[in-house]
Enzyme design. Structure first.
Site, PDB file in Angstrom:
ATOM      1  CG  HIS A 246      -1.858   1.006   1.300  1.00 40.90           C
ATOM      2  ND1 HIS A 246      -1.661   2.354   1.902  1.00 40.90           N
ATOM      3  CD2 HIS A 246      -3.231   0.992   1.228  1.00 40.90           C
ATOM      4  CE1 HIS A 246      -2.808   2.877   1.809  1.00 40.90           C
ATOM      5  NE2 HIS A 246      -3.859   2.194   1.623  1.00 40.90           N
TER       6      HIS A 246
ATOM      7  CG  ASP B 267       0.509  -2.499   6.392  1.00 41.49           C
ATOM      8  OD1 ASP B 267      -0.312  -2.536   7.194  1.00 41.49           O
ATOM      9  OD2 ASP B 267       0.555  -1.522   5.382  1.00 41.49           O
TER      10      ASP B 267
ATOM     11  CD  GLN C 276      -6.749  -4.784   3.972  1.00 43.77           C
ATOM     12  OE1 GLN C 276      -7.604  -5.551   4.419  1.00 43.77           O
ATOM     13  NE2 GLN C 276      -6.844  -3.514   3.571  1.00 43.77           N
TER      14      GLN C 276
ATOM     15  CE  LYS D 287      -7.375  -0.681   6.360  1.00 43.17           C
ATOM     16  NZ  LYS D 287      -8.121  -0.119   5.356  1.00 43.17           N
TER      17      LYS D 287
ATOM     18  CB  CYS E  71      -3.784   3.302  -1.516  1.00 46.24           C
ATOM     19  SG  CYS E  71      -5.083   4.545  -1.395  1.00 46.24           S
TER      20      CYS E  71
HETATM   21  N1  C6P Z   1      -6.411   0.426   3.042  1.00 48.94           N
HETATM   22  C1  C6P Z   1      -7.854   0.067   1.494  1.00 48.94           C
HETATM   23  O1  C6P Z   1      -9.032   0.232   0.732  1.00 48.94           O
HETATM   24  P1  C6P Z   1      -4.881   3.610   7.465  1.00 48.94           P
HETATM   25  O2  C6P Z   1      -5.461   4.352   6.216  1.00 48.94           O
HETATM   26  O3  C6P Z   1      -3.856   4.384   7.937  1.00 48.94           O
HETATM   27  O4  C6P Z   1      -6.052   3.175   8.348  1.00 48.94           O
HETATM   28  O5  C6P Z   1      -4.494   2.323   6.650  1.00 48.94           O
HETATM   29  C2  C6P Z   1      -3.705   2.439   5.559  1.00 48.94           C
HETATM   30  C3  C6P Z   1      -3.216   1.158   4.987  1.00 48.94           C
HETATM   31  C4  C6P Z   1      -2.113   0.657   4.853  1.00 48.94           C
HETATM   32  N2  C6P Z   1      -1.609  -0.611   4.782  1.00 48.94           N
HETATM   33  C5  C6P Z   1      -2.448  -1.407   4.351  1.00 48.94           C
HETATM   34  C6  C6P Z   1      -2.444  -3.016   3.699  1.00 48.94           C
HETATM   35  C7  C6P Z   1      -3.915  -0.946   4.083  1.00 48.94           C
HETATM   36  O6  C6P Z   1      -4.766  -1.844   3.272  1.00 48.94           O
HETATM   37  C8  C6P Z   1      -4.200   0.326   4.214  1.00 48.94           C
HETATM   38  C9  C6P Z   1      -5.615   0.855   3.969  1.00 48.94           C
HETATM   39  C10 C6P Z   1      -7.793   0.736   2.522  1.00 48.94           C
HETATM   40  O7  C6P Z   1      -7.323  -0.895   0.794  1.00 48.94           O
HETATM   41  C11 C6P Z   1      -7.722   2.074   2.378  1.00 48.94           C
HETATM   42  S1  C6P Z   1      -6.539   2.963   1.236  1.00 48.94           S
END
Ligand code: C6P
Length: 404
Positions: A121, A198, A201, A224, A362
């Site tokens: 991401h 990270d 997910q 999430k 993203c």
């Molecule tokens: N992915 C998706 O639709 P935040 O925004 O900080 O809570 O998470 C960012 C982020 C970082 N790493 C991974 C693997 C992610 O999936 C995400 C967030 C969402 O896939 C929103 S872009």
């Protein structure tokens, strides 16, 4: 037996309609829905004990502090961290990564190498690029293959004693691939490199044991995991968190302040400057309780059933291609229909009350690898049903009819 109807009753939003149709929410990888108990805990905080924490001697402040710290213990226990002070509350995954990247700007030197996976991401790419620009360190990419997995032989070849840091997601948000992170962590440690995973997910879908993984840093977001937005956590091994400098200066992260010199508070407060998202932190704890009541193993098993069912149904379309076909994957199906732009499909599905995400998610480097502008992504959660998948299939038939 997984009682999905009973679970669905916990989520008020699932009763609503969109465009006159029952909502089918398949955008869970972007953010999950919120059960009533979590909503109630937010209301309870603002109704009964809204106060700043770690500061006041008065009853409300004590109560809020106790609940907030209780939540930290819940996170520690849930992810099996060794110490509660290794859990830093953040505003989310992105914030956690930036704390570590910023800290490493004082550690890395010109010519040091950092490895990033091709499946990341943007949150796990851009802060490291900024770090490399600042320090003169070199960013190298662990390549991916056609199935959407990492090329492990290449990873092993890239590792050397120059490697100082490896960052990789546990599960790809765009494809659902589960990466072999334990193996990756062990290989990185063999050359003395630290690893940041990270877990945005993975935390919502599978059990994560931080001590068993022996990971150096792990980040995730509450929103999430059936929790609220604006809160998450950074886990760091004690020795690393002690080594890294604070990310921000301000109240709560200090021990003493004079105009001559400030000394910093110990962990976890060193990384928690200013008033945090108190209510969010507490509600995150409630969300973990809720998930644990259902059981992550049960959630994982049911979501695999949805994945298998959805994959089978989508593969019945002749001109549909699924991206992300590794054996180990979670309930994300990223796909395209030949000759039709993903955005157009998303708009038609929305008219039918079906929420999917379309675009690059993203994760532009993944789209570049496949040479596509984006995909349609259906991401399932444990409150989704096979009937909802059938509904999406019917919606796709309509979309294809209208757009071809
Ligand atoms: N992915 C998706 O639709 P935040 O925004 O900080 O809570 O998470 C960012 C982020 C970082 N790493 C991974 C693997 C992610 O999936 C995400 C967030 C969402 O896939 C929103 S872009």
């Amino acid at each position: 037996m997984f009682l999905v109807d009973k679970i669905r009753a916990d989520f008020p939003i699932l009763e609503r309609e969109v465009n006159g149709k029952p909502l089918v929410y398949f955008d869970n990888a972007a953010t999950s829905q919120t059960p009533k108990v979590v909503i109630d805990s937010i209301v309870d905080y603002y109704t009964n004990y809204n106060a700043n924490i770690h500061r006041g001697v008065h009853a409300l402040s004590q109560e809020a502090t106790d609940k907030y710290e209780e939540s930290r213990l819940k996170v520690q226990k849930h992810f099996n961290a060794k110490h509660s002070y290794e859990i830093i509350f953040t505003s989310g995954t992105t914030h956690g990564i930036n704390i570590v990247a910023s800290g490493f700007s004082e550690i890395l030197k010109v010519g040091d190498e950092v490895l990033v996976s091709a499946l990341e991401h943007h949150s796990n790419i851009v802060p490291w690029q900024m770090l490399c620009e600042k320090t003169g360190a070199i960013l190298k990419v662990i390549p991916m293959n056609e199935e959407g997995g990492l090329v492990m032989d290449e990873y092993k070849n890239l590792l050397s004693t120059n490697t100082k840091l490896v960052f990789c997601n546990h599960i790809s948000n765009a494809l659902g691939t589960i990466n072999p992170i334990k193996e990756m962590i062990d290989y990185a440690h063999n050359v003395g490199a630290a690893v940041l995973i990270d877990g945005a997910q993975s935390a919502p879908h599978i059990k994560v044991d931080l001590q068993a993984l022996d990971v150096d840093f792990f980040v995730a977001s509450a929103h999430k995991m059936c929790g609220p937005t604006g809160v998450g956590f950074l886990y760091g091994k004690q020795e690393w968190l002690e080594k890294l400098p604070p990310y921000q200066g301000g109240g709560e992260m200090i021990e003493t302040v004079t105009f001559k010199k400030t000394t910093y508070a110990g962990l976890p407060h060193k990384f928690e400057a200013g008033t945090p998202n108190i209510c969010g932190g507490i509600a995150f704890g409630t969300a973990l309780d809720y998930l644990n009541e259902i059981g992550l193993e049960n959630i994982a098993q049911y979501e695999q059933e949805l994945l298998e069912y959805g994959t089978k149904k989508l593969l019945e379309f002749e001109n549909l291609k699924i991206y992300g076909t590794t054996k180990e994957k979670t309930s994300v199906i990223s796909f395209n229909i030949e000759g039709i732009h993903p955005y157009d499909v998303g708009v038609i599905l929305d008219k039918l009350g079906i929420a999917v995400r379309t675009g690059h998610h993203c994760a532009q480097p993944i789209m570049d690898f496949y040479q596509i502008p984006g995909t349609i992504r259906a991401s399932f959660a444990f409150y989704n049903t096979k009937e909802e998948i059938d509904c999406m299939v019917e919606g796709l038939k309509k979309a294809i009819h209208m757009l071809s």
